[in-house]
Write an enzyme that holds these catalytic residues in place. Sequence first.
Site, mmCIF file in Angstrom:
data_model
loop_
_atom_site.group_PDB
_atom_site.id
_atom_site.type_symbol
_atom_site.label_atom_id
_atom_site.label_comp_id
_atom_site.label_asym_id
_atom_site.label_seq_id
_atom_site.Cartn_x
_atom_site.Cartn_y
_atom_site.Cartn_z
ATOM 1 N N GLU A 1 -5.190 -4.884 10.631
ATOM 2 C CA GLU A 1 -4.188 -3.829 10.805
ATOM 3 C C GLU A 1 -4.491 -3.055 12.082
ATOM 4 O O GLU A 1 -5.313 -2.122 12.056
ATOM 5 C CB GLU A 1 -4.230 -2.857 9.614
ATOM 6 C CG GLU A 1 -3.817 -3.458 8.300
ATOM 7 C CD GLU A 1 -3.254 -2.390 7.360
ATOM 8 O OE1 GLU A 1 -2.173 -2.617 6.813
ATOM 9 O OE2 GLU A 1 -3.874 -1.317 7.195
ATOM 10 N N SER B 1 3.700 -2.079 10.344
ATOM 11 C CA SER B 1 5.151 -2.116 10.558
ATOM 12 C C SER B 1 5.793 -3.438 10.143
ATOM 13 O O SER B 1 6.723 -3.915 10.798
ATOM 14 C CB SER B 1 5.490 -1.781 12.017
ATOM 15 O OG SER B 1 5.068 -0.458 12.319
ATOM 16 N N ASN C 1 0.868 -1.181 0.000
ATOM 17 C CA ASN C 1 0.000 0.000 0.000
ATOM 18 C C ASN C 1 0.903 1.229 0.000
ATOM 19 O O ASN C 1 1.489 1.568 1.020
ATOM 20 C CB ASN C 1 -0.896 -0.046 1.260
ATOM 21 C CG ASN C 1 -1.743 1.210 1.392
ATOM 22 O OD1 ASN C 1 -1.787 2.057 0.495
ATOM 23 N ND2 ASN C 1 -2.412 1.342 2.528
ATOM 24 N N HIS D 1 -9.481 1.093 4.766
ATOM 25 C CA HIS D 1 -8.223 1.255 5.503
ATOM 26 C C HIS D 1 -8.483 2.214 6.672
ATOM 27 O O HIS D 1 -9.292 3.137 6.554
ATOM 28 C CB HIS D 1 -7.144 1.823 4.566
ATOM 29 C CG HIS D 1 -5.786 1.808 5.194
ATOM 30 N ND1 HIS D 1 -5.388 2.771 6.085
ATOM 31 C CD2 HIS D 1 -4.751 0.941 5.085
ATOM 32 C CE1 HIS D 1 -4.156 2.492 6.497
ATOM 33 N NE2 HIS D 1 -3.750 1.388 5.909
ATOM 34 N N GLU E 1 -6.939 4.641 7.720
ATOM 35 C CA GLU E 1 -6.755 6.067 7.375
ATOM 36 C C GLU E 1 -7.997 6.610 6.672
ATOM 37 O O GLU E 1 -8.365 7.775 6.851
ATOM 38 C CB GLU E 1 -5.486 6.225 6.523
ATOM 39 C CG GLU E 1 -4.240 6.061 7.396
ATOM 40 C CD GLU E 1 -3.021 5.504 6.685
ATOM 41 O OE1 GLU E 1 -2.965 5.531 5.453
ATOM 42 O OE2 GLU E 1 -2.122 5.011 7.402
ATOM 43 N N GLY F 1 2.747 2.348 10.826
ATOM 44 C CA GLY F 1 3.723 3.432 10.672
ATOM 45 C C GLY F 1 4.406 3.823 11.967
ATOM 46 O O GLY F 1 5.034 4.871 12.047
ATOM 47 N N LYS G 1 0.133 4.242 -0.273
ATOM 48 C CA LYS G 1 -0.515 5.438 0.309
ATOM 49 C C LYS G 1 -0.312 6.633 -0.635
ATOM 50 O O LYS G 1 -0.219 6.431 -1.849
ATOM 51 C CB LYS G 1 -0.022 5.684 1.734
ATOM 52 C CG LYS G 1 -0.169 4.411 2.588
ATOM 53 C CD LYS G 1 -0.007 4.593 4.068
ATOM 54 C CE LYS G 1 -0.203 3.256 4.763
ATOM 55 N NZ LYS G 1 -0.116 3.353 6.217
#
Length: 254
Positions: A171, A212, A9, A99, A101, A177, A11
């Site tokens: 996730e 991560s 991904n 996701h 985000e 991250g 992003k």
Amino acid sequence: MAVNLIVGNWKMNNDFVAAIHLTQQIGILARQADVSGVSLVVAPPTCDLRSVSSVIEADRLAIKIGAQHAYWEDGGAFTGETSIPMVKRLGCTFLIVGHSERRELFAMDDEAVAKTAMSALRHDVTPIVCVGESEEVRENGGHVEFVTAQVQAAVGGLTPAQRRDVVVAYEPIWAIGTGKVASVEQVAEMVAVIRSAWPDDAGDLTVLYGGSVKPENAAELAGTPGVDGFLVGGASLNAEQFVQIAVTAAKCYR
Ligand code: 13P
């Protein structure tokens, strides 16, 4: 049957020039390495999809393409949005849905996640439905309930036949991250929770882990019971690291 997927991904990174370069590097490294048994998928920004699919086709690279997000309607007055038929025409066979985000920053709720997954399936695009709890939810002990509800809301309205084509990615938000990887025990527990929340027999369900993932922790995570592959963020922007993760995972799955 569950499949082994390593999904990158990207992003909101890489313009179309950088996207072409990274795709070529991944394709060439993967060709030289042993990634048999796993499929490599890249999910570039929407504006790079055409360039990425062209280079994959021209160089005959063994890479599949996913979109990071698309809207569930097929067309119409939805300024700024891109439909699933549109990304499919650009070569996407996967779609990342919900996701964290998107959920946190763009107010994508469970209903939108379910509608998007349904629309992807209607167009023969495989939805990768993302679920995962925040640090706060975990600290309060609500992670099992939270993820169970996310899974049921996303796929509860699908038919059993449709659910056979869904991929789920666990996730945990606190691991995205941050360099804080979920432990093998935590991942194993949550993957089991996802499977038991599944409305049908989950024996063939593909479940990915994301958060991560790096070459150094890929073996341990790939060896975690119930984990069929990864959704990789930061490390997918580096061709060597991404392919190394795929090589390590492929070895575990063989
Ligand atoms: P990182 O691998 O950078 O933690 O990101 C994970 C992720 O969000 C993939 O979708």
